[in-house]
Design a protein around this motif. Structure first.
Motif, PDB file in Angstrom:
ATOM      1  N   TRP A 307       0.797  -1.233   0.000  1.00  0.00           N
ATOM      2  CA  TRP A 307       0.000   0.000   0.000  1.00  0.00           C
ATOM      3  C   TRP A 307       0.826   1.279   0.000  1.00  0.00           C
ATOM      4  N   ARG A 308       2.072   1.179   0.420  1.00  0.00           N
ATOM      5  CA  ARG A 308       2.875   2.397   0.569  1.00  0.00           C
ATOM      6  C   ARG A 308       3.187   3.058  -0.764  1.00  0.00           C
ATOM      7  N   GLU A 311       0.283   5.341  -1.498  1.00  0.00           N
ATOM      8  CA  GLU A 311       0.333   6.491  -0.594  1.00  0.00           C
ATOM      9  C   GLU A 311       1.403   7.480  -1.033  1.00  0.00           C
ATOM     10  N   ASN A 314       0.169   9.274  -4.312  1.00  0.00           N
ATOM     11  CA  ASN A 314      -0.900  10.239  -4.039  1.00  0.00           C
ATOM     12  C   ASN A 314      -0.367  11.456  -3.293  1.00  0.00           C
ATOM     13  N   GLU A 325      -4.476   1.446  -4.170  1.00  0.00           N
ATOM     14  CA  GLU A 325      -3.775   0.213  -3.811  1.00  0.00           C
ATOM     15  C   GLU A 325      -4.488  -0.955  -4.476  1.00  0.00           C
TER      16      GLU A 325
END
Length: 426
Positions: A307-308, A311, A314, A325
């Motif tokens: 998921w990083r 992040e 974005n 993700e």
């Protein structure tokens, strides 16, 4: 600019006016403020060059031995293929020439259909994928072709192979004396030029001449650029180049009412094309570019990514795009059957979205955030896609997005000046 001007291209747009030639000229049509010509006032919607000829009963082809270079995108508004329409109208081509993926589109990336009679029409289809000038010229001579008609939808990226099939066809026409007619179509990603220019030392099947990554031209406009800038020193110009121009379309218009026919198996939608001109660069990396998923070139990732990455991307507030993700298991190509982590791109504004800058940001952050996952393909395919080793070297040296994008601005500006005389559409 060598005998092939914007004025002649404008003149060639309507087949009621003299043909566009390398040696002659003709008077341009009158354009109205909305970008249409006088002939368009009674028409609605966008009409391709093929539709212009079809409306005239294909009379432009009468009495000539015609060879057609096309694929499944060469259709009229009712999805009838132009070859089938020509046959029905009594103007059957003497031969068809199939590019990558084939004339009827049965082959995957890097493949073709071979040479054989077309089951529907009986017309001989020659395998033109990968053929050089001499091989294609031999096919033209064998078929006795006098006029080559090109109708393939492009997606606006230098590394999409169809425009180089067109270049080779023009070389073969120059060698055989055949004329060349482009049935033009809109560029589905618009008229903006962007990205790095190809260094001739890195020429290949995904880029043969110094064109920028997102050329922002239609195939008809590219034919003018090829005729005026590259062919004179590469075998000579074509004797006659004609462009049947699109009606009712502006070069800044992304969405039209024309049907979308996938120009290749992994280009299912126009949304794919808008991302592809940038995210195709992931073909040159260890990450999956989304082949084998339902959203190729919009879904990017690899095992070990989490998921990083979304992040981080974005957090950069890149214009016109957001990232979700995503987890996926490709059904073929890289990581077949293996669960990958990554992102899916969501364009939020077509006008401000910059696919190439976005892809550079994705590459820079993937390398920084996942050094054990991200890598370059061992054959340095990225160099072929970007047109030099510059992007790879700069990323490896830790350069930032602005520095990398800034490195090609001078050559991009020069390309914009070079292409200007060949632009047909407002």
């Amino acid at each position: 600019m060598g005998g092939f001007s914007r004025r002649r291209l404008l003149a060639a747009g309507a087949l009621a006016v003299p043909a566009l030639t390398a040696a002659g000229s003709a008077a341009a049509e009158t354009e109205q403020p909305d970008g249409r010509t006088d002939a368009d006032t009674a028409q609605s919607g966008v009409r391709t060059g093929a539709e212009v000829l079809a409306a005239q009963g294909w009379q432009r082809l009468a009495g000539r031995r015609v060879g057609v270079v096309s694929n499944p995108t060469g259709v009229l508004r009712d999805e009838t293929h132009i070859v089938d329409a020509m046959v029905a109208a009594g103007h059957a081509p003497v031969a068809v020439f199939g590019p990558e993926h084939g004339f009827r589109g049965t082959a995957q990336a890097g493949g073709s259909e071979g040479s054989a009679p077309d089951p529907r029409t009986g017309i001989i289809v020659y395998d033109a994928y990968g053929a050089n000038r001499d091989a294609l010229a031999a096919m033209f001579r064998k078929a006795g072709v006098e006029l080559v008609v090109f109708d393939i939808a492009d997606v606006g990226a230098r590394f999409y192979t169809y425009v180089w099939t067109m270049y080779t066809a023009m070389q073969a026409c120059a060698a055989t004396g055949a004329g060349f007619l482009v049935l033009d179509r809109p560029n589905p990603i618009g008229g903006r030029a962007s990205g790095p220019q190809l260094d001739p030392a890195y020429a290949s099947g995904v880029g043969r001449k110094p064109v920028v990554q997102q050329h922002g031209m239609t195939v008809g406009e590219l034919a003018g650029l090829f005729q005026g800038e590259f062919l004179p020193s590469d075998g000579g110009r074509v004797s006659t180049v004609d462009v049947a121009r699109v009606r009712g379309w502006r070069r800044d218009e992304l969405r039209t009412d024309l049907p979308w026919v996938p120009p290749s198996p992994n280009m299912p939608t126009q949304d794919t094309a808008l991302a592809y001109v940038g995210t195709c660069l992931f073909e040159g990396t260890s990450l999956s570019e989304g082949r084998g998923t339902t959203r190729p070139f919009e879904t990017i990732g690899a095992p070990g990514i989490d998921w990083r990455w979304a992040e981080r991307l974005n957090g950069m507030a890149l214009p016109g795009v957001r990232f979700r993700e995503a987890y996926f298991a490709p059904t073929f190509s890289k990581f077949q059957g293996v669960t990958c982590g990554g992102v899916q791109l969501y364009r939020t504004d077509d006008g401000s979205f910059d696919a190439i800058r976005t892809a550079v940001a994705m590459i820079v952050t993937a390398r920084a955030g996942y050094p054990g996952v991200f890598g370059w393909r061992s054959d340095n395919w990225i160099d072929r896609l970007t047109g030099s080793d510059r992007l790879r070297r700069m990323v490896d040296a830790g350069a930032g997005v602005d520095e990398i994008v800034g490195a090609w601005q001078a050559e991009l500006a020069a390309f914009r000046r070079q292409r200007a005389p060949y632009l047909i559409y407002r």
